[in-house]
Design an enzyme around this catalytic site. Structure first.
Site, PDB file in Angstrom:
ATOM      1  N   THR A 179      -5.917  47.856 109.129  1.00 40.39           N
ATOM      2  CA  THR A 179      -6.806  48.655 108.276  1.00 40.39           C
ATOM      3  C   THR A 179      -6.277  50.089 108.184  1.00 40.39           C
ATOM      4  O   THR A 179      -5.656  50.598 109.110  1.00 40.39           O
ATOM      5  CB  THR A 179      -8.263  48.649 108.789  1.00 40.39           C
ATOM      6  OG1 THR A 179      -8.348  49.450 109.977  1.00 40.39           O
ATOM      7  CG2 THR A 179      -8.763  47.235 109.062  1.00 40.39           C
ATOM      8  N   GLY A 180      -6.533  50.696 107.026  1.00 43.36           N
ATOM      9  CA  GLY A 180      -5.939  52.012 106.767  1.00 43.36           C
ATOM     10  C   GLY A 180      -4.444  51.863 106.564  1.00 43.36           C
ATOM     11  O   GLY A 180      -3.653  52.725 106.951  1.00 43.36           O
TER      12      GLY A 180
ATOM     13  N   SER B 134      -1.582  54.334 104.065  1.00 44.35           N
ATOM     14  CA  SER B 134      -1.277  55.760 104.270  1.00 44.35           C
ATOM     15  C   SER B 134      -1.049  56.030 105.750  1.00 44.35           C
ATOM     16  O   SER B 134      -1.523  55.272 106.610  1.00 44.35           O
ATOM     17  CB  SER B 134      -2.487  56.573 103.773  1.00 44.35           C
ATOM     18  OG  SER B 134      -2.289  57.960 103.995  1.00 44.35           O
ATOM     19  N   GLY B 135      -0.323  57.089 106.041  1.00 45.55           N
ATOM     20  CA  GLY B 135      -0.227  57.623 107.400  1.00 45.55           C
ATOM     21  C   GLY B 135       0.170  56.611 108.467  1.00 45.55           C
ATOM     22  O   GLY B 135       1.132  55.859 108.318  1.00 45.55           O
ATOM     23  N   ILE B 136      -0.599  56.603 109.547  1.00 44.61           N
ATOM     24  CA  ILE B 136      -0.287  55.787 110.726  1.00 44.61           C
ATOM     25  C   ILE B 136      -0.318  54.293 110.391  1.00 44.61           C
ATOM     26  O   ILE B 136       0.540  53.517 110.820  1.00 44.61           O
ATOM     27  CB  ILE B 136      -1.286  56.115 111.865  1.00 44.61           C
ATOM     28  CG1 ILE B 136      -1.081  57.563 112.343  1.00 44.61           C
ATOM     29  CG2 ILE B 136      -1.162  55.130 113.017  1.00 44.61           C
ATOM     30  CD1 ILE B 136      -2.201  58.100 113.252  1.00 44.61           C
ATOM     31  N   GLY B 137      -1.309  53.875 109.608  1.00 46.62           N
ATOM     32  CA  GLY B 137      -1.441  52.454 109.253  1.00 46.62           C
ATOM     33  C   GLY B 137      -0.268  51.977 108.412  1.00 46.62           C
ATOM     34  O   GLY B 137       0.262  50.873 108.628  1.00 46.62           O
TER      35      GLY B 137
ATOM     36  N   SER C 256      -8.501  58.951 119.111  1.00 41.64           N
ATOM     37  CA  SER C 256      -7.922  60.286 118.908  1.00 41.64           C
ATOM     38  C   SER C 256      -7.947  61.040 120.236  1.00 41.64           C
ATOM     39  O   SER C 256      -8.650  60.629 121.171  1.00 41.64           O
ATOM     40  CB  SER C 256      -8.782  61.046 117.891  1.00 41.64           C
ATOM     41  OG  SER C 256      -8.388  62.404 117.814  1.00 41.64           O
TER      42      SER C 256
ATOM     43  N   TYR D  91     -17.026  63.391 114.208  1.00 36.64           N
ATOM     44  CA  TYR D  91     -15.730  62.714 114.347  1.00 36.64           C
ATOM     45  C   TYR D  91     -15.473  62.355 115.815  1.00 36.64           C
ATOM     46  O   TYR D  91     -15.155  61.203 116.139  1.00 36.64           O
ATOM     47  CB  TYR D  91     -14.622  63.621 113.811  1.00 36.64           C
ATOM     48  CG  TYR D  91     -13.231  63.041 113.932  1.00 36.64           C
ATOM     49  CD1 TYR D  91     -12.813  62.018 113.083  1.00 36.64           C
ATOM     50  CD2 TYR D  91     -12.335  63.510 114.889  1.00 36.64           C
ATOM     51  CE1 TYR D  91     -11.537  61.477 113.183  1.00 36.64           C
ATOM     52  CE2 TYR D  91     -11.057  62.984 114.997  1.00 36.64           C
ATOM     53  CZ  TYR D  91     -10.656  61.962 114.147  1.00 36.64           C
ATOM     54  OH  TYR D  91      -9.392  61.436 114.251  1.00 36.64           O
TER      55      TYR D  91
HETATM   56  P1  NAP Z   1      -4.661  58.875 106.386  1.00 35.12           P
HETATM   57  O1  NAP Z   1      -3.242  59.128 106.043  1.00 35.12           O
HETATM   58  O2  NAP Z   1      -5.732  59.596 105.636  1.00 35.12           O
HETATM   59  O3  NAP Z   1      -4.957  57.318 106.322  1.00 35.12           O
HETATM   60  C1  NAP Z   1      -6.271  56.832 106.452  1.00 35.12           C
HETATM   61  C2  NAP Z   1      -6.297  55.383 105.985  1.00 35.12           C
HETATM   62  O4  NAP Z   1      -7.599  54.848 106.213  1.00 35.12           O
HETATM   63  C3  NAP Z   1      -6.014  55.233 104.499  1.00 35.12           C
HETATM   64  O5  NAP Z   1      -5.198  54.098 104.321  1.00 35.12           O
HETATM   65  C4  NAP Z   1      -7.391  54.979 103.896  1.00 35.12           C
HETATM   66  O6  NAP Z   1      -7.275  54.199 102.709  1.00 35.12           O
HETATM   67  C5  NAP Z   1      -8.058  54.204 105.027  1.00 35.12           C
HETATM   68  N1  NAP Z   1      -9.519  54.255 104.992  1.00 35.12           N
HETATM   69  C6  NAP Z   1     -10.327  55.352 105.088  1.00 35.12           C
HETATM   70  N2  NAP Z   1     -11.612  54.989 104.990  1.00 35.12           N
HETATM   71  C7  NAP Z   1     -11.617  53.639 104.831  1.00 35.12           C
HETATM   72  C8  NAP Z   1     -12.641  52.678 104.658  1.00 35.12           C
HETATM   73  N3  NAP Z   1     -13.923  53.012 104.610  1.00 35.12           N
HETATM   74  N4  NAP Z   1     -12.285  51.375 104.523  1.00 35.12           N
HETATM   75  C9  NAP Z   1     -10.979  50.997 104.549  1.00 35.12           C
HETATM   76  N5  NAP Z   1      -9.966  51.864 104.703  1.00 35.12           N
HETATM   77  C10 NAP Z   1     -10.300  53.159 104.839  1.00 35.12           C
HETATM   78  O7  NAP Z   1      -4.938  59.231 107.919  1.00 35.12           O
HETATM   79  P2  NAP Z   1      -4.255  58.822 109.314  1.00 35.12           P
HETATM   80  O8  NAP Z   1      -4.049  60.105 110.012  1.00 35.12           O
HETATM   81  O9  NAP Z   1      -3.137  57.879 109.149  1.00 35.12           O
HETATM   82  O10 NAP Z   1      -5.506  58.127 110.007  1.00 35.12           O
HETATM   83  C11 NAP Z   1      -5.469  56.870 110.620  1.00 35.12           C
HETATM   84  C12 NAP Z   1      -6.300  56.911 111.894  1.00 35.12           C
HETATM   85  O11 NAP Z   1      -5.691  57.836 112.805  1.00 35.12           O
HETATM   86  C13 NAP Z   1      -7.743  57.399 111.723  1.00 35.12           C
HETATM   87  O12 NAP Z   1      -8.607  56.550 112.462  1.00 35.12           O
HETATM   88  C14 NAP Z   1      -7.728  58.798 112.318  1.00 35.12           C
HETATM   89  O13 NAP Z   1      -8.986  59.154 112.844  1.00 35.12           O
HETATM   90  C15 NAP Z   1      -6.688  58.618 113.393  1.00 35.12           C
HETATM   91  N6  NAP Z   1      -6.078  59.863 113.890  1.00 35.12           N
HETATM   92  C16 NAP Z   1      -5.290  60.632 113.076  1.00 35.12           C
HETATM   93  C17 NAP Z   1      -4.721  61.808 113.588  1.00 35.12           C
HETATM   94  C18 NAP Z   1      -3.840  62.714 112.738  1.00 35.12           C
HETATM   95  O14 NAP Z   1      -3.544  63.850 113.157  1.00 35.12           O
HETATM   96  N7  NAP Z   1      -3.403  62.296 111.572  1.00 35.12           N
HETATM   97  C19 NAP Z   1      -4.964  62.176 114.907  1.00 35.12           C
HETATM   98  C20 NAP Z   1      -5.766  61.363 115.709  1.00 35.12           C
HETATM   99  C21 NAP Z   1      -6.304  60.203 115.182  1.00 35.12           C
HETATM  100  P3  NAP Z   1      -8.347  54.275 101.491  1.00 35.12           P
HETATM  101  O15 NAP Z   1      -8.669  55.728 101.285  1.00 35.12           O
HETATM  102  O16 NAP Z   1      -7.648  53.624 100.351  1.00 35.12           O
HETATM  103  O17 NAP Z   1      -9.529  53.484 101.965  1.00 35.12           O
END
Ligand code: NAP
Length: 261
Positions: free
Chosen positions: A12-13, A16-19, A142, A157
């Site tokens: 899931t996710g 973009s990004g990590i996913g 996180s 969050y």
């Molecule tokens: P990102 O680039 O914004 O990616 C977020 C992904 O989640 C997107 O693919 C988005 O796709 C999907 N998403 C969001 N809401 C959703 C929903 N309701 N249903 C299905 N998909 C959903 O951010 P990321 O940083 O890779 O985040 C991934 C995870 O890492 C998150 O849980 C975040 O809390 C965690 N995290 C990130 C960081 C950081 O610094 N980046 C640090 C600690 C933890 P759609 O918008 O198309 O749904």
């Protein structure tokens, strides 16, 4: 022969990004990957990138906060590939960051619905398909809510991220009888598109000046981690190399969360 040859993963996710970095790495390692996100076009773009490197991907457009959509996504994955080995419950938003007295109940609920309830639903609907063979579940929490509590306004969050850790530990104990492992990654600052899902309001009213050593992250200075570096850790936890590891957190932050902030 890839590390995940013959395995099927639900991510899931994934657009973009990590996913996305994880979906690409898993595909390179031989897994078939189901890509979950709300934006169909972005999911399709990721699937195309995976096909270009010779991988197999299935677009499963769904909102993780909606039970029937999550259930339907799993059904489609099973109809297509007939098995499920790995779940990466990673979708999330930063949501609204604001003083507690100004966060609306609706804003609070939205963050919990996607990050915490979304994780519950992603795991819940996977269980029937993983019981037979066992497998690996990795959840993205996180540093916030687990080691760091000083990010002004990020209360909703952080609570959602703390909930994911408690959930993972319960799930690890409960699902061990079926050889389903459940672990949590806790990234620090990673270069992704998450700023697009962050809405800050009046946080200057509550910010406490934080004092960091010159440079910021001990391991990298002012540079964030890259999603590909997180993906490598997810690959390890998803693979048989982590066969005795369940119910634990792995911080991936270059020691960022160990600073006194
Ligand atoms: P990102 O680039 O914004 O990616 C977020 C992904 O989640 C997107 O693919 C988005 O796709 C999907 N998403 C969001 N809401 C959703 C929903 N309701 N249903 C299905 N998909 C959903 O951010 P990321 O940083 O890779 O985040 C991934 C995870 O890492 C998150 O849980 C975040 O809390 C965690 N995290 C990130 C960081 C950081 O610094 N980046 C640090 C600690 C933890 P759609 O918008 O198309 O749904």
């Amino acid at each position: 022969m890839g590390e995940l040859e013959g395995r099927v993963a639900f991510i899931t996710g994934a657009n973009s990004g990590i996913g996305k970095a994880t979906a690409l790495l898993f595909a390179r390692e031989g897994a078939k990957v189901g890509l979950v996100g709300r934006r169909a076009a972005k999911n399709e773009e990721t699937a195309e990138e995976i096909r270009q490197i010779g991988g197999e991907a299935l677009v499963l457009t769904a909102d993780v906060s909606q039970p029937e959509q999550v259930e339907a996504a799993y059904r489609r994955l099973i109809e297509t590939w007939g098995r499920l080995d790995i779940v990466f419950a990673n979708a999330g938003i930063n949501g609204v960051w604001a003083p507690i007295e100004e966060i609306t109940p609706e804003e609070w609920d939205q963050t919990q619905a996607i990050n915490a309830k979304g994780t519950f639903l992603t795991v819940k609907y996977a269980i029937p398909y993983m019981k037979e063979r066992g497998g690996s579940i990795v959840i993205t929490s996180s540093i916030n809510g687990t080691r760091q509590f000083s990010l002004a306004g990020a209360t909703a969050y952080s609570c959602s991220k703390a909930a994911q850790v408690a959930f993972a530990k319960h799930a690890a104990v409960e699902l061990a009888r079926w050889k389903i492992r459940v672990n949590v990654i806790c990234p620090g600052w990673i270069r992704t598109n998450i700023p697009e899902n962050t809405w800050r309001r009046n946080i200057e009213k509550i910010a406490i000046p934080t004092i960091r050593p010159e440079g910021g992250i001990p391991l990298t200075g002012k540079k964030p981690g890259e999603p590909e570096q997180v993906a490598e850790a997810v690959l390890f936890l998803a693979s048989d190399r982590a066969s005795h590891i369940t119910g634990t957190e792995l911080w991936i932050d270059g020691a960022e969360s160990l600073l006194r902030t």
